[in-house]
Design a protein around this motif. Sequence first.
Motif, PDB file in Angstrom:
ATOM      1  N   UNK A   5      38.891 -15.351  74.388  1.00  0.00           N
ATOM      2  CA  UNK A   5      38.793 -13.896  74.319  1.00  0.00           C
ATOM      3  C   UNK A   5      39.968 -13.305  73.534  1.00  0.00           C
ATOM      4  N   UNK A   6      41.135 -13.931  73.600  1.00  0.00           N
ATOM      5  CA  UNK A   6      42.278 -13.471  72.797  1.00  0.00           C
ATOM      6  C   UNK A   6      41.996 -13.714  71.316  1.00  0.00           C
ATOM      7  N   UNK A   7      41.400 -14.843  71.007  1.00  0.00           N
ATOM      8  CA  UNK A   7      41.075 -15.180  69.621  1.00  0.00           C
ATOM      9  C   UNK A   7      40.172 -14.125  68.978  1.00  0.00           C
ATOM     10  N   UNK A   8      39.342 -13.467  69.760  1.00  0.00           N
ATOM     11  CA  UNK A   8      38.425 -12.457  69.228  1.00  0.00           C
ATOM     12  C   UNK A   8      39.150 -11.268  68.610  1.00  0.00           C
ATOM     13  N   UNK A  18      47.008 -21.389  66.016  1.00  0.00           N
ATOM     14  CA  UNK A  18      47.636 -21.975  67.204  1.00  0.00           C
ATOM     15  C   UNK A  18      46.735 -21.837  68.435  1.00  0.00           C
ATOM     16  N   UNK A  19      46.092 -20.684  68.579  1.00  0.00           N
ATOM     17  CA  UNK A  19      45.175 -20.484  69.706  1.00  0.00           C
ATOM     18  C   UNK A  19      44.073 -21.542  69.666  1.00  0.00           C
ATOM     19  N   UNK A  20      43.513 -21.778  68.491  1.00  0.00           N
ATOM     20  CA  UNK A  20      42.449 -22.787  68.354  1.00  0.00           C
ATOM     21  C   UNK A  20      42.940 -24.166  68.767  1.00  0.00           C
ATOM     22  N   UNK A  21      44.167 -24.500  68.394  1.00  0.00           N
ATOM     23  CA  UNK A  21      44.726 -25.808  68.779  1.00  0.00           C
ATOM     24  C   UNK A  21      44.927 -25.904  70.288  1.00  0.00           C
ATOM     25  N   UNK A  22      45.488 -24.857  70.876  1.00  0.00           N
ATOM     26  CA  UNK A  22      45.760 -24.878  72.312  1.00  0.00           C
ATOM     27  C   UNK A  22      44.481 -24.853  73.143  1.00  0.00           C
ATOM     28  N   UNK A  31      50.631 -16.458  78.202  1.00  0.00           N
ATOM     29  CA  UNK A  31      50.856 -15.052  78.510  1.00  0.00           C
ATOM     30  C   UNK A  31      50.525 -14.285  77.240  1.00  0.00           C
ATOM     31  N   UNK A  32      49.797 -13.200  77.392  1.00  0.00           N
ATOM     32  CA  UNK A  32      49.453 -12.389  76.240  1.00  0.00           C
ATOM     33  C   UNK A  32      49.326 -10.939  76.688  1.00  0.00           C
ATOM     34  N   UNK A  33      50.062 -10.050  76.022  1.00  0.00           N
ATOM     35  CA  UNK A  33      49.977  -8.614  76.318  1.00  0.00           C
ATOM     36  C   UNK A  33      50.580  -7.839  75.154  1.00  0.00           C
TER      37      UNK A  33
END
Length: 106
Positions: A5-8, A18-22, A31-33
């Motif tokens: 959902x963050x990737x969107x 990096x998100x795709x790798x993780x 953590x994301x904000x």
Amino acid sequence: MDLSSILEWYKEEEGRQQIKRFMNERETTFKCYHGLYVCTKCHYLLNNAYLYMKSETRTFTNSYDCLRCNSRMPTKPLLDDVKSGVLDCPDCKQEKLAVTFYMDWD
């Protein structure tokens, strides 16, 4: 919220990669904000996403350069550090700016 959902909505390409790798690693925490970054050199204010991911083998934290002086912005945005709710004006450095934190609820 999960990493897909963050990737969107995440914009910076390095962070997206990096998100795709993780997403494919085990035991990933993150953590994301959105937060307020303050340049330590010129006091420029940047409201942008903070992203920290950790897996068993590696970590990633996004970073930004100041749009005014090109210095590296602090690693983390202000959150609990602004106890008084007041910041110095990044332009004149004499006036004070009131800071109000908010939360969106869907």
